[in-house]
Design a protein around this motif. Sequence first.
Motif, short mmCIF file in Angstrom:
data_model
loop_
_atom_site.label_atom_id
_atom_site.label_comp_id
_atom_site.label_asym_id
_atom_site.label_seq_id
_atom_site.Cartn_x
_atom_site.Cartn_y
_atom_site.Cartn_z
N GLY A 234 0.78 -1.24 0.00
CA GLY A 234 0.00 0.00 0.00
C GLY A 234 0.80 1.27 0.00
O GLY A 234 0.28 2.34 -0.29
N VAL A 236 2.21 3.13 2.53
CA VAL A 236 1.75 4.12 3.51
C VAL A 236 2.94 4.52 4.36
O VAL A 236 3.61 3.67 4.95
N GLU A 240 1.84 8.48 8.41
CA GLU A 240 0.42 8.21 8.14
C GLU A 240 -0.07 7.03 8.97
O GLU A 240 -1.21 7.01 9.44
N GLN A 250 -6.70 5.36 2.94
CA GLN A 250 -5.74 4.25 2.94
C GLN A 250 -6.48 2.93 2.79
O GLN A 250 -6.07 2.06 2.02
N SER A 253 -7.79 2.46 -0.66
CA SER A 253 -6.70 2.13 -1.58
C SER A 253 -6.36 0.65 -1.52
O SER A 253 -6.18 0.00 -2.56
N TYR A 254 -6.30 0.11 -0.31
CA TYR A 254 -6.02 -1.33 -0.16
C TYR A 254 -7.13 -2.17 -0.78
O TYR A 254 -6.86 -3.21 -1.41
N ASN A 441 5.15 -3.03 3.89
CA ASN A 441 4.22 -1.91 3.71
C ASN A 441 4.63 -0.97 2.57
O ASN A 441 3.84 -0.68 1.67
N GLU A 463 3.09 2.17 -4.61
CA GLU A 463 1.83 1.44 -4.43
C GLU A 463 1.77 0.39 -5.52
O GLU A 463 1.74 0.72 -6.70
#
Length: 511
Positions: A234, A236, A240, A250, A253-254, A441, A463
Motif C-alpha cells: 500500500g 503508507v 500516516e 488508505q 486504496s487497499y 508496507n 503502491e
Amino acid sequence: MVVKALCSLPQQGGWRGAVFMLVLGAVAALALPPLCFFPILPLALGLFYKAVCAAPGHRQAALWGFLFGMGYHTAGLYWLTNAILTRVHEFWWVVPFAAPGVALLIAPLVMVPALLCRSVPPGWPRVAMFAGSWTLADMARVFYFSGFPWNPLGSALEVPGWLGDWLIQPAALIGVDGLTLLLVLASLAVWQGRRGLLAVVACAGLWCGWGAWRAGHEAVLPGHVNPAVVVVQGNVTEDEVLGRDDAVSQFRSYLELTAQGVRDAQRLVPGRPAVVVWPESAFPGLLEEEGWARQAIAAAASGAPVLLGSDRRAAGVDRWYNSLMALAPDGHIEAIYDKSRLVPFGEYDPWILPFHLLPAEVVPGPGLMTWNLPQVGRVGPMVCYEIVFSGGVVAPGQRPDWLLTISNDAWYGNSAGPRQHLATGRLRAVEEGLPVVFVNNRGVSAIYDARGREVGRTEWGREQVLVRPLPGPEAKTFFALLGRWIPALMSLLFVGAALVGRWFDEKGRSV
C-alpha cells in the motif's frame, strides 16, 4: 607496503589506533546487504586479526575487539536512526545514539575471538580459534533481550542475482551461521601463505560449482501445489500509519489494490486458488472488532482469502497484540497469529532504559504455529522481526508448505534496513527448503522459492500489486532437521582443534 603501514597504526595504540579500529569495523560492514561487497572481508578481518595478535596485552586486544565491533555494528545499523526521526519532536536527543547505542550492547561479543585467539599458538590453530569463537559469540546474540541476530557475516554472500543464488546454497546444510564460520575462516586463510590462498581458491570453486548445480535444479515435493499469491503493497508512510489522519483513503486504496490483484490472478494464474496478503499495519484499526471492514475486504477479494496485519486488544489489560489474521471468503476470521518475538526498543522497553520510549507495549503471543486453511494450504505465519531467527521460523512438528512474513519497514526509510530484513527471508527459504513470501508496507516485498531464487519483487516506495504462482516446498533440508546445532558443533570443532594445536605446541616445548 600499504598493508604494513596499515598494520602499524593499531600497534601504535592511542587515539590513532582506536580510530583505525572503528573505521576498520565500518569498512567490514560494506560486506552486508544490500551492498554485499564480501571481498572486503579478507582485508578488514585480516587487518583486525593481525592487530589483535600484535597487541602487547589482553587489555588492548579486548579494546580493539570492542572498537571493531562498534564500527561494524554502528555502520551496519545506521538506519535505526530513521525510526527515531518519526518521533523526533519527543526524542530528538536520542537521534545520535540510536545505532551506536545498540552497537554498544553487542560490540563486546567481538572481544571474545579477539581474546581467545591469543590463547593458542600462531598459525592455523589461532585462525581456527578466531573463526570458531567469532561464530559462537555471534550466535549468542539470540539471547540478547528477545534476541538480536541481525547482520551475521554469512549474509554477505547474498549477492543479488544468480551469483548469490549459488553462494547461499550451503545454507541448506549449515545455515547462515555456518556460512559465517566459513567466510571468517576463508578471510583469514588467505593471509596464511600460498597454501592458504590456494586452499581458499579451490574450496571457492567447489562451493560455487555445487551451488550452481543445486540452484539450477528443481526438487519440489510431488503433490504439493501452493496457491497463487497476491501481494498488496500500500505504500503508507510511517507518519500516516501513526497519525491515522487519512485512514479511510488508505483503506479504500487497499481495497482497490486487492480487487485489481485478484483480477490479475484470475487472468495470469488460472486454475490456482488465489490468496491475498496485506502487510503489517495495513488495517488502520482493530479488525477483530469491526465486522463492516471485514465484509468490505471480503467483497474486494471476490472469494479469495485475505491474510493481513492488524493490532488486537489483549483481554483485561491496556496492552496490544501485533497480529496476523486470516479472513475467510465470507469475512469471518479463520485464524489469528500473535507475534511472539518482539523487537526490543520497538515493541517493548528493555529494563536497561531509564525512561519509556514507547507509548504502549506489545504483548508476546504463545509462539510459532502452522495454519492449514482452505485455499491457503499449510502456511507458517510470522510478523516482521521473527523471520530474522535462523532455525527458529517453523513450529516444531508442524512443517508448513510455505512461510509468510508481513512487515512494516517504513520506520527505516529508503535505507539498507528494509533490504537487510528482506535478505533474511531469502536465507530462511534456503535453510528450510520452503518458499517464502515477504510482504512489506512500503517495500521491498518479494517471493522466493525453496532454494532462495527470486520469483518476483516490488520496488521501494510504490503502491504496487505483485501476483505470482507460489512454488512448492522441497523435502526437509539437513539444516531443517538439526538446526543451529550444526554450525554450533562445527564452531566447537574448530575451537577444539585449536586447543589440540596448543597442547601439541606445549608438549613440543617441554621435550
